[in-house]
Design a protein around this motif. Structure first.
Motif, PDB file in Angstrom:
ATOM      1  N   LEU A   1      49.887 -19.643  29.265  1.00  0.00           N
ATOM      2  CA  LEU A   1      49.468 -19.583  27.860  1.00  0.00           C
ATOM      3  C   LEU A   1      49.404 -18.090  27.533  1.00  0.00           C
ATOM      4  CD1 LEU A   1      48.028 -20.156  25.185  1.00  0.00           C
ATOM      5  CD2 LEU A   1      46.051 -20.926  26.432  1.00  0.00           C
ATOM      6  N   VAL A   2      50.268 -17.653  26.663  1.00  0.00           N
ATOM      7  CA  VAL A   2      50.459 -16.213  26.481  1.00  0.00           C
ATOM      8  C   VAL A   2      49.867 -15.700  25.168  1.00  0.00           C
ATOM      9  CG1 VAL A   2      52.208 -14.409  26.140  1.00  0.00           C
ATOM     10  CG2 VAL A   2      52.477 -16.091  27.973  1.00  0.00           C
ATOM     11  N   THR A   3      48.973 -14.727  25.279  1.00  0.00           N
ATOM     12  CA  THR A   3      48.471 -14.030  24.098  1.00  0.00           C
ATOM     13  C   THR A   3      49.424 -12.865  23.824  1.00  0.00           C
ATOM     14  OG1 THR A   3      46.268 -14.461  24.993  1.00  0.00           O
ATOM     15  CG2 THR A   3      46.398 -13.049  23.039  1.00  0.00           C
ATOM     16  N   ILE A   4      49.963 -12.837  22.630  1.00  0.00           N
ATOM     17  CA  ILE A   4      50.968 -11.812  22.308  1.00  0.00           C
ATOM     18  C   ILE A   4      50.291 -10.452  22.088  1.00  0.00           C
ATOM     19  CG2 ILE A   4      52.726 -11.171  20.592  1.00  0.00           C
ATOM     20  CD1 ILE A   4      53.229 -14.249  20.269  1.00  0.00           C
ATOM     21  N   ALA A   5      49.128 -10.456  21.464  1.00  0.00           N
ATOM     22  CA  ALA A   5      48.381  -9.197  21.283  1.00  0.00           C
ATOM     23  C   ALA A   5      46.910  -9.440  21.610  1.00  0.00           C
ATOM     24  CB  ALA A   5      48.531  -8.690  19.859  1.00  0.00           C
ATOM     25  N   HIS A   6      46.496  -8.975  22.769  1.00  0.00           N
ATOM     26  CA  HIS A   6      45.082  -9.106  23.161  1.00  0.00           C
ATOM     27  C   HIS A   6      44.473  -7.706  23.147  1.00  0.00           C
ATOM     28  CE1 HIS A   6      41.869 -11.367  25.580  1.00  0.00           C
ATOM     29  NE2 HIS A   6      41.382 -10.169  25.368  1.00  0.00           N
ATOM     30  N   TYR A   7      43.864  -7.345  22.037  1.00  0.00           N
ATOM     31  CA  TYR A   7      43.319  -5.996  21.868  1.00  0.00           C
ATOM     32  C   TYR A   7      44.317  -4.977  22.407  1.00  0.00           C
ATOM     33  CZ  TYR A   7      38.917  -8.234  20.636  1.00  0.00           C
ATOM     34  OH  TYR A   7      37.957  -8.979  20.010  1.00  0.00           O
ATOM     35  N   ASP A   8      45.503  -5.037  21.853  1.00  0.00           N
ATOM     36  CA  ASP A   8      46.600  -4.274  22.418  1.00  0.00           C
ATOM     37  C   ASP A   8      47.447  -3.694  21.293  1.00  0.00           C
ATOM     38  OD1 ASP A   8      48.544  -3.273  24.037  1.00  0.00           O
ATOM     39  OD2 ASP A   8      49.377  -5.197  24.652  1.00  0.00           O
ATOM     40  N   VAL A   9      47.209  -2.425  20.991  1.00  0.00           N
ATOM     41  CA  VAL A   9      48.041  -1.750  19.994  1.00  0.00           C
ATOM     42  C   VAL A   9      48.693  -0.542  20.678  1.00  0.00           C
ATOM     43  CG1 VAL A   9      48.102  -0.713  17.689  1.00  0.00           C
ATOM     44  CG2 VAL A   9      46.329  -2.386  18.237  1.00  0.00           C
ATOM     45  N   PRO A  10      50.013  -0.426  20.610  1.00  0.00           N
ATOM     46  CA  PRO A  10      50.655   0.757  21.198  1.00  0.00           C
ATOM     47  C   PRO A  10      50.040   2.026  20.614  1.00  0.00           C
ATOM     48  CG  PRO A  10      52.305  -0.885  20.594  1.00  0.00           C
ATOM     49  CD  PRO A  10      50.993  -1.368  20.035  1.00  0.00           C
ATOM     50  N   TYR A  11      49.723   2.974  21.477  1.00  0.00           N
ATOM     51  CA  TYR A  11      49.010   4.178  21.043  1.00  0.00           C
ATOM     52  C   TYR A  11      49.753   4.902  19.921  1.00  0.00           C
ATOM     53  CZ  TYR A  11      46.369   8.487  21.226  1.00  0.00           C
ATOM     54  OH  TYR A  11      45.591   9.551  20.884  1.00  0.00           O
ATOM     55  N   ILE A  12      51.038   4.975  20.052  1.00  0.00           N
ATOM     56  CA  ILE A  12      51.846   5.698  19.066  1.00  0.00           C
ATOM     57  C   ILE A  12      51.664   5.121  17.653  1.00  0.00           C
ATOM     58  CG2 ILE A  12      53.930   4.349  19.632  1.00  0.00           C
ATOM     59  CD1 ILE A  12      54.106   8.002  18.820  1.00  0.00           C
TER      60      ILE A  12
END
Ligand code: BGP
Length: 471
Positions: free
Chosen positions: A124-135
């Motif tokens: 079961l895949v979370t596409i964005a889990h508190y995950d923003v590319p730094y750039i």
């Protein structure tokens, strides 16, 4: 108790708290990689430059990147039928603006998903889990810009295409409701941590996430009609502190804004009736185009997933409003005990929430995070006796069963942090949730060795009996 025959039992993790290998095989930096460790008393810090000698929990985390086979074997031994994990955006697109994904990042997740499938475990895949590319935080203030919607969709398209047939269950954003207030500014919305933002900015960026999520749902269904794509809300249970009708209304407002503001958009495809009044009150109405409204309608989710850890009380008396919690604070409830981190333990609150949400939406629900953060001790003979964790889980699973018996359609349960991982709120290693202990401490020492805790055998029994044997 009668859980579905195909009930999904398992555990949950998130890339930035679990994988480590923050710069390996082409991965670039996430915003998360700039957050230092902290503790119950000293908050995590953001540093623009990575400081030599400072501890950043995500950099090595618990090294799933090199322990994936061992961890999946442990999950299979417990009888998992589902494992929730997130993909790290910066592993797939080290440069989120490039059109070429990183083959090594893709290969890593193929290995993991295939190994899970071999063991009969549904990823079961979370596409964005508190995950923003730094750039993106530096260039666009993350989700404040509509440009991020396009970049996210490109990333989604890569995932849906690459992992077609390997992954069928998806979540577009973890705890999307974190974006309704300042907690979500950096972690969830990806704002530059050194700048100040208004409530209107927040709700605008959150609106962009809604649009992105709805587009991703439509895209995912188009690429593979087998895909089941859900929302994910931090389940917020708020009780009135007193029978004063003012407190009752305040608690209702908290439930509305905390849960249903996001849930309604993602499940019903439209903002709730109370949204306009809240925007007026706070002067924070997002700009919504007619096209956006159409997109939201067309991209409603297949199921509603949520995290649940605790409940709290609310009052109209500002003096009373002091207690700890995961996303939304509140007042201490005199009827409930708390974890060592001050999170109030309330299994019946889970049943209350399941019923309230199911009555509102009538789509399948899934609990994708629940558990007890506690300090564990390894005894001389190498065991970990975590009966407190078993007690917590037993009580919550029992309430889940009651909710099912009262008519709630529940798809599954994935316990948070099934293998110990680093904490989100404090960045600590000592706050552990797992069935499996990981030898690692807050000073970055330890071998990453995995040790089965007592709760491991207990959960195995729970799964084997499809939730009937909780003894
Ligand atoms: C949720 C997050 C997780 C997680 C969990 C426990 O809000 O989705 O990422 O870590 O809370 O919180 P903590 O790690 O702070 O104990």
């Amino acid at each position: 108790m009668s859980f579905r025959k195909d009930f999904l039992w398992g555990g949950a993790t998130a890339a930035n708290q679990y994988e480590g290998a923050w710069k390996e095989d082409g991965k670039s930096e996430s915003l998360f990689d700039h957050l230092t460790g902290g503790s119950r008393t000293s908050p995590r810090r953001y540093t623009k430059e990575i400081e030599e000698g400072t501890w950043y929990p995500s950099h090595e985390a618990v090294d799933f990147y090199h322990h994936w086979q061992e961890d999946i074997d442990l999950m299979a031994e417990m009888g998992f039928t589902c494992f929730r994990l997130s993909v790290n955006w910066t592993r797939i697109y080290p440069d989120p603006e490039s059109d070429t994904p990183n083959p090594e990042g893709i290969a890593f997740y193929h290995r993991v998903f295939r190994a899970l499938r071999e063991k009969g475990i549904e990823p079961l895949v979370t596409i964005a889990h508190y995950d923003v590319p730094y750039i993106l935080t530096q260039k666009y203030n993350g989700w404040l810009s509509r440009r991020t919607i396009d970049l996210y969709l490109k990333y989604c398209e890569t995932l849906f295409t690459e992992f077609r047939g390997e992954v069928r269950l998806w979540i577009t954003f973890n705890e999307i409701n974190a974006g309704t207030f300042s907690f979500g500014d950096t972690l969830s919305l990806g704002f530059d941590p050194e700048k100040k933002f208004t409530q209107k900015d927040r709700l605008q960026a959150l609106h962009h996430q809604f649009v992105a999520s709805a587009k991703a749902v439509a895209l995912g269904h188009g690429i593979d009609p087998e895909n089941r794509i859900g929302c994910m809300i931090a389940g917020t249970v708020s009780y009135p502190y007193s029978p004063n009708p003012k407190d009752v209304l305040e608690a209702q407002k908290r439930m509305d804004i905390g849960n249903f503001y996001c849930g309604d958009v993602q499940v019903r495809g439209d903002y709730p009736a109370f949204a306009e009044a809240w925007w007026r009150e706070t002067g924070a109405a997002p700009d919504i185009t007619p096209e956006d409204r159409e997109i939201l309608k067309k991209g409603t989710v297949d199921y509603y997933s949520f995290s649940y850890y605790m409940s709290s009380c609310v009052s109209t008396d500002p003096e009373q409003m002091k207690s700890a919690g995961n996303l939304f604070g509140g007042i201490k409830n005199p009827y409930l005990a708390s974890s060592a981190w001050g999170w109030q333990i309330d299994p019946e609150g889970l049943r209350y929430y399941l019923k309230a949400v199911y009555d509102r939406y009538r789509i399948p629900l899934m609990i994708v995070e629940n558990g007890l953060g506690a300090e564990d001790t390894v005894t001389e003979d190498g065991s970990v006796h975590d009966d407190y964790r078993i007690d917590y889980l037993r009580a919550h699973i029992a309430e889940m069963g009651k909710a099912v018996d009262e008519g709630v359609d529940l798809m599954g349960y994935t316990m948070w942090g099934c293998i110990d991982l680093t904490s989100l709120s404090t960045g600590e290693m000592r706050k552990r949730y797992g069935f499996v202990y990981v030898d690692r401490d807050d000073d970055g020492r330890g071998s990453f060795a995995r040790i089965r805790k007592d709760s491991f055998a207990w959960y195995k029994k729970v799964i084997a009996s499809n939730g009937r044997d909780l003894a």
